[in-house]
Design a protein around this motif. Structure first.
Motif, PDB file in Angstrom:
ATOM      1  N   GLN A 171      38.635  44.718  25.867  1.00  0.00           N
ATOM      2  CA  GLN A 171      38.401  43.538  26.644  1.00  0.00           C
ATOM      3  C   GLN A 171      39.596  43.298  27.565  1.00  0.00           C
ATOM      4  N   VAL A 172      39.369  42.455  28.550  1.00  0.00           N
ATOM      5  CA  VAL A 172      40.395  42.110  29.514  1.00  0.00           C
ATOM      6  C   VAL A 172      40.547  40.595  29.542  1.00  0.00           C
ATOM      7  N   GLN A 173      41.783  40.136  29.417  1.00  0.00           N
ATOM      8  CA  GLN A 173      42.086  38.720  29.550  1.00  0.00           C
ATOM      9  C   GLN A 173      42.817  38.489  30.867  1.00  0.00           C
ATOM     10  N   LEU A 174      42.421  37.458  31.583  1.00  0.00           N
ATOM     11  CA  LEU A 174      42.967  37.178  32.899  1.00  0.00           C
ATOM     12  C   LEU A 174      43.674  35.830  32.888  1.00  0.00           C
ATOM     13  N   VAL A 175      44.901  35.824  33.376  1.00  0.00           N
ATOM     14  CA  VAL A 175      45.706  34.609  33.453  1.00  0.00           C
ATOM     15  C   VAL A 175      46.125  34.397  34.893  1.00  0.00           C
ATOM     16  N   GLU A 176      45.741  33.261  35.457  1.00  0.00           N
ATOM     17  CA  GLU A 176      45.984  32.973  36.857  1.00  0.00           C
ATOM     18  C   GLU A 176      47.132  31.991  37.020  1.00  0.00           C
ATOM     19  N   SER A 177      47.781  32.068  38.175  1.00  0.00           N
ATOM     20  CA  SER A 177      48.848  31.143  38.515  1.00  0.00           C
ATOM     21  C   SER A 177      49.006  31.108  40.030  1.00  0.00           C
ATOM     22  N   GLY A 178      49.740  30.130  40.528  1.00  0.00           N
ATOM     23  CA  GLY A 178      50.075  30.066  41.934  1.00  0.00           C
ATOM     24  C   GLY A 178      49.342  29.017  42.739  1.00  0.00           C
ATOM     25  N   GLY A 179      48.381  28.330  42.142  1.00  0.00           N
ATOM     26  CA  GLY A 179      47.669  27.300  42.866  1.00  0.00           C
ATOM     27  C   GLY A 179      48.551  26.095  43.134  1.00  0.00           C
ATOM     28  N   GLY A 180      48.109  25.250  44.053  1.00  0.00           N
ATOM     29  CA  GLY A 180      48.869  24.064  44.379  1.00  0.00           C
ATOM     30  C   GLY A 180      48.369  23.399  45.641  1.00  0.00           C
ATOM     31  N   LEU A 181      49.198  22.505  46.164  1.00  0.00           N
ATOM     32  CA  LEU A 181      48.884  21.739  47.363  1.00  0.00           C
ATOM     33  C   LEU A 181      49.712  22.259  48.532  1.00  0.00           C
ATOM     34  N   VAL A 182      49.037  22.575  49.633  1.00  0.00           N
ATOM     35  CA  VAL A 182      49.713  23.034  50.841  1.00  0.00           C
ATOM     36  C   VAL A 182      49.098  22.341  52.046  1.00  0.00           C
ATOM     37  N   GLN A 183      49.842  22.301  53.142  1.00  0.00           N
ATOM     38  CA  GLN A 183      49.328  21.722  54.370  1.00  0.00           C
ATOM     39  C   GLN A 183      48.584  22.779  55.178  1.00  0.00           C
ATOM     40  N   ALA A 184      47.690  22.328  56.030  1.00  0.00           N
ATOM     41  CA  ALA A 184      46.939  23.236  56.882  1.00  0.00           C
ATOM     42  C   ALA A 184      47.882  24.109  57.692  1.00  0.00           C
ATOM     43  N   GLY A 185      47.560  25.397  57.769  1.00  0.00           N
ATOM     44  CA  GLY A 185      48.405  26.352  58.457  1.00  0.00           C
ATOM     45  C   GLY A 185      49.441  27.007  57.570  1.00  0.00           C
ATOM     46  N   LEU A 209      49.995  30.436  50.704  1.00  0.00           N
ATOM     47  CA  LEU A 209      50.054  30.347  49.256  1.00  0.00           C
ATOM     48  C   LEU A 209      49.688  31.706  48.681  1.00  0.00           C
ATOM     49  N   ARG A 210      50.320  32.093  47.584  1.00  0.00           N
ATOM     50  CA  ARG A 210      49.997  33.351  46.923  1.00  0.00           C
ATOM     51  C   ARG A 210      49.545  33.087  45.501  1.00  0.00           C
ATOM     52  N   LEU A 211      48.340  33.540  45.181  1.00  0.00           N
ATOM     53  CA  LEU A 211      47.802  33.440  43.845  1.00  0.00           C
ATOM     54  C   LEU A 211      48.036  34.743  43.092  1.00  0.00           C
ATOM     55  N   SER A 212      48.258  34.632  41.786  1.00  0.00           N
ATOM     56  CA  SER A 212      48.453  35.799  40.940  1.00  0.00           C
ATOM     57  C   SER A 212      47.433  35.799  39.817  1.00  0.00           C
ATOM     58  N   CYS A 213      47.013  36.988  39.420  1.00  0.00           N
ATOM     59  CA  CYS A 213      46.090  37.160  38.308  1.00  0.00           C
ATOM     60  C   CYS A 213      46.609  38.300  37.449  1.00  0.00           C
ATOM     61  N   ASP A 250      32.532  40.932  34.500  1.00  0.00           N
ATOM     62  CA  ASP A 250      32.415  40.670  33.067  1.00  0.00           C
ATOM     63  C   ASP A 250      33.447  39.683  32.533  1.00  0.00           C
ATOM     64  N   TYR A 251      34.590  39.582  33.171  1.00  0.00           N
ATOM     65  CA  TYR A 251      35.677  38.743  32.689  1.00  0.00           C
ATOM     66  C   TYR A 251      36.144  37.814  33.793  1.00  0.00           C
ATOM     67  N   TRP A 252      36.514  36.598  33.392  1.00  0.00           N
ATOM     68  CA  TRP A 252      36.917  35.572  34.346  1.00  0.00           C
ATOM     69  C   TRP A 252      38.169  34.848  33.884  1.00  0.00           C
ATOM     70  N   GLY A 253      39.004  34.483  34.838  1.00  0.00           N
ATOM     71  CA  GLY A 253      40.139  33.635  34.549  1.00  0.00           C
ATOM     72  C   GLY A 253      39.719  32.189  34.450  1.00  0.00           C
ATOM     73  N   GLN A 254      40.677  31.327  34.166  1.00  0.00           N
ATOM     74  CA  GLN A 254      40.394  29.910  33.959  1.00  0.00           C
ATOM     75  C   GLN A 254      40.242  29.141  35.267  1.00  0.00           C
ATOM     76  N   GLY A 255      40.670  29.727  36.360  1.00  0.00           N
ATOM     77  CA  GLY A 255      40.617  29.071  37.649  1.00  0.00           C
ATOM     78  C   GLY A 255      41.895  28.321  37.953  1.00  0.00           C
ATOM     79  N   THR A 256      42.253  28.274  39.225  1.00  0.00           N
ATOM     80  CA  THR A 256      43.428  27.533  39.661  1.00  0.00           C
ATOM     81  C   THR A 256      43.085  26.766  40.934  1.00  0.00           C
ATOM     82  N   GLN A 257      43.510  25.515  40.985  1.00  0.00           N
ATOM     83  CA  GLN A 257      43.150  24.630  42.088  1.00  0.00           C
ATOM     84  C   GLN A 257      44.023  24.894  43.305  1.00  0.00           C
ATOM     85  N   VAL A 258      43.377  25.060  44.449  1.00  0.00           N
ATOM     86  CA  VAL A 258      44.058  25.158  45.728  1.00  0.00           C
ATOM     87  C   VAL A 258      43.570  24.010  46.604  1.00  0.00           C
TER      88      VAL A 258
END
Length: 124
Positions: free
Chosen positions: A1-15, A18-22, A112-120
């Protein structure tokens, strides 16, 4: 099986950017491909980007082409999503997904596998 852990989400201004990691842990096979999806409130989950776990194949949704870049670090079993020139329309929960896919798939049913999601959130 594969476990996915996400990070890097956050609040940014238009333009802005941001870099997301999995990060993938557990048993990982070379046939596993990775995808990024996103889901905004009241909308269905939509495809963003695809990359082969091994090889150089990438595929993007038209809405992000030229602004987003998917990449991988095989030594770290990590997939990234570099997001540049962000727009308020990019605001969503971003999900990392993995599947044994031999083709470029934009369908969430192929994964088949999904991370928990990160808010952008992109402000105006």
């Amino acid at each position: 099986q594969v476990q996915l852990v996400e990070s890097g989400g956050g609040l940014v201004q238009a333009g802005g950017s941001l870099r997301l990691s999995c990060a993938a842990s557990g048993r990982t096979f070379s046939s596993y491909s990775m995808g990024w999806f996103r889901q905004a409130p009241g909308k269905e989950r939509e495809f963003v980007a695809f990359i082969r776990w091994t090889g150089f194949n990438t595929y993007y949704a038209d809405s992000v082409k030229g602004r987003f870049t998917i990449s991988r670090d095989n030594a770290k079993n990590t997939v990234y999503l570099q997001m540049n020139s962000l727009k308020p329309e990019d605001t969503a929960v971003y999900y990392c997904a993995a599947g044994r896919i031999s083709y470029s798939s934009s369908s969430l049913y192929d994964y088949d596998y999904w991370g928990q999601g990160t808010q952008v959130t992109v402000s105006s």
